[in-house]
Design a protein around this motif. Structure first.
Motif, short mmCIF file in Angstrom:
data_model
loop_
_atom_site.label_atom_id
_atom_site.label_comp_id
_atom_site.label_asym_id
_atom_site.label_seq_id
_atom_site.Cartn_x
_atom_site.Cartn_y
_atom_site.Cartn_z
N ARG A 110 95.53 -22.09 -124.09
CA ARG A 110 94.34 -21.35 -124.54
C ARG A 110 93.04 -22.11 -124.25
O ARG A 110 91.96 -21.59 -124.49
CB ARG A 110 94.40 -21.09 -126.05
CG ARG A 110 95.60 -20.32 -126.54
CD ARG A 110 95.59 -18.88 -126.10
NE ARG A 110 96.47 -17.97 -126.77
CZ ARG A 110 97.77 -18.05 -126.87
NH1 ARG A 110 98.41 -19.09 -126.41
NH2 ARG A 110 98.48 -17.11 -127.45
N GLY A 111 93.15 -23.35 -123.80
CA GLY A 111 91.95 -24.14 -123.53
C GLY A 111 91.25 -24.60 -124.80
O GLY A 111 90.05 -24.85 -124.80
N TRP A 112 92.01 -24.71 -125.89
CA TRP A 112 91.44 -25.15 -127.16
C TRP A 112 91.20 -26.65 -127.15
O TRP A 112 92.00 -27.42 -126.63
CB TRP A 112 92.39 -24.84 -128.31
CG TRP A 112 92.35 -23.43 -128.80
CD1 TRP A 112 91.96 -22.32 -128.11
CD2 TRP A 112 92.76 -22.98 -130.09
NE1 TRP A 112 92.10 -21.21 -128.90
CE2 TRP A 112 92.59 -21.59 -130.12
CE3 TRP A 112 93.25 -23.62 -131.20
CZ2 TRP A 112 92.89 -20.82 -131.24
CZ3 TRP A 112 93.56 -22.86 -132.32
CH2 TRP A 112 93.36 -21.47 -132.34
N THR A 113 90.12 -27.06 -127.75
CA THR A 113 89.83 -28.47 -127.97
C THR A 113 90.29 -28.83 -129.38
O THR A 113 90.59 -27.96 -130.19
CB THR A 113 88.32 -28.74 -127.85
OG1 THR A 113 87.65 -27.98 -128.87
CG2 THR A 113 87.80 -28.37 -126.46
N GLN A 114 90.29 -30.12 -129.68
CA GLN A 114 90.62 -30.55 -131.04
C GLN A 114 89.58 -30.03 -132.03
O GLN A 114 89.90 -29.68 -133.16
CB GLN A 114 90.71 -32.07 -131.13
CG GLN A 114 91.91 -32.64 -130.40
CD GLN A 114 91.98 -34.14 -130.50
OE1 GLN A 114 91.26 -34.78 -131.26
NE2 GLN A 114 92.86 -34.74 -129.71
N TYR A 115 88.33 -29.95 -131.57
CA TYR A 115 87.27 -29.41 -132.43
C TYR A 115 87.55 -27.94 -132.79
O TYR A 115 87.43 -27.54 -133.93
CB TYR A 115 85.91 -29.54 -131.74
CG TYR A 115 84.80 -28.87 -132.52
CD1 TYR A 115 84.23 -29.50 -133.62
CD2 TYR A 115 84.34 -27.61 -132.18
CE1 TYR A 115 83.24 -28.89 -134.37
CE2 TYR A 115 83.35 -26.99 -132.91
CZ TYR A 115 82.80 -27.63 -134.00
OH TYR A 115 81.83 -27.02 -134.74
N ARG A 116 87.93 -27.15 -131.78
CA ARG A 116 88.21 -25.73 -132.05
C ARG A 116 89.41 -25.59 -132.98
O ARG A 116 89.42 -24.73 -133.86
CB ARG A 116 88.46 -24.98 -130.75
CG ARG A 116 88.73 -23.51 -131.01
CD ARG A 116 88.60 -22.67 -129.81
NE ARG A 116 88.88 -21.28 -130.18
CZ ARG A 116 89.05 -20.34 -129.30
NH1 ARG A 116 88.94 -20.58 -128.02
NH2 ARG A 116 89.32 -19.12 -129.70
#
Length: 107
Positions: A20-26
């Motif tokens: 999903r291209g999620w970052t740790q922040y998201r």
């Protein structure tokens, strides 16, 4: 610092985030927790309790079930862990974290 055991949830969550291209922040934002909490979970420096496991399941729309963080996994889950770990090692990622960042050598 000691690390918590690798669970099926770690592998599923890493794969979900990559897809999903999620970052740790998201991830932290969608879980409603501090960035440091999500980062420590991904580095296996923090365990995942029932509440956090349920929030992960909700945030990932069931892609990472709460049961995937439970220690007593079924035999087929153990085979899945071993296959995933073998794939990671085969790719030469044994010295990297879940997201391909180099792991620092201990002094």
């Amino acid at each position: 610092m000691d690390t918590f055991p690798l669970r099926r949830g770690h592998l599923l969550l890493a794969a979900f985030m990559r897809e999903r291209g999620w970052t740790q922040y998201r991830l932290a934002k969608n879980l409603g927790c501090l960035f440091s909490v999500s980062a420590r979970v991904l580095r296996r420096e923090r365990g995942v309790g029932a509440d956090l496991a349920a929030r992960i399941e909700t945030a990932t729309d069931g892609a990472v079930p709460a049961a995937s963080w439970v220690e007593n996994a079924a035999a087929e889950d153990v085979a899945t862990y071993e296959a995933a770990l073998a794939e990671i090692v085969a790719r030469g990622a044994a010295r990297t974290g879940l997201f391909g960042r180099p792991v620092k050598d201990a002094p």
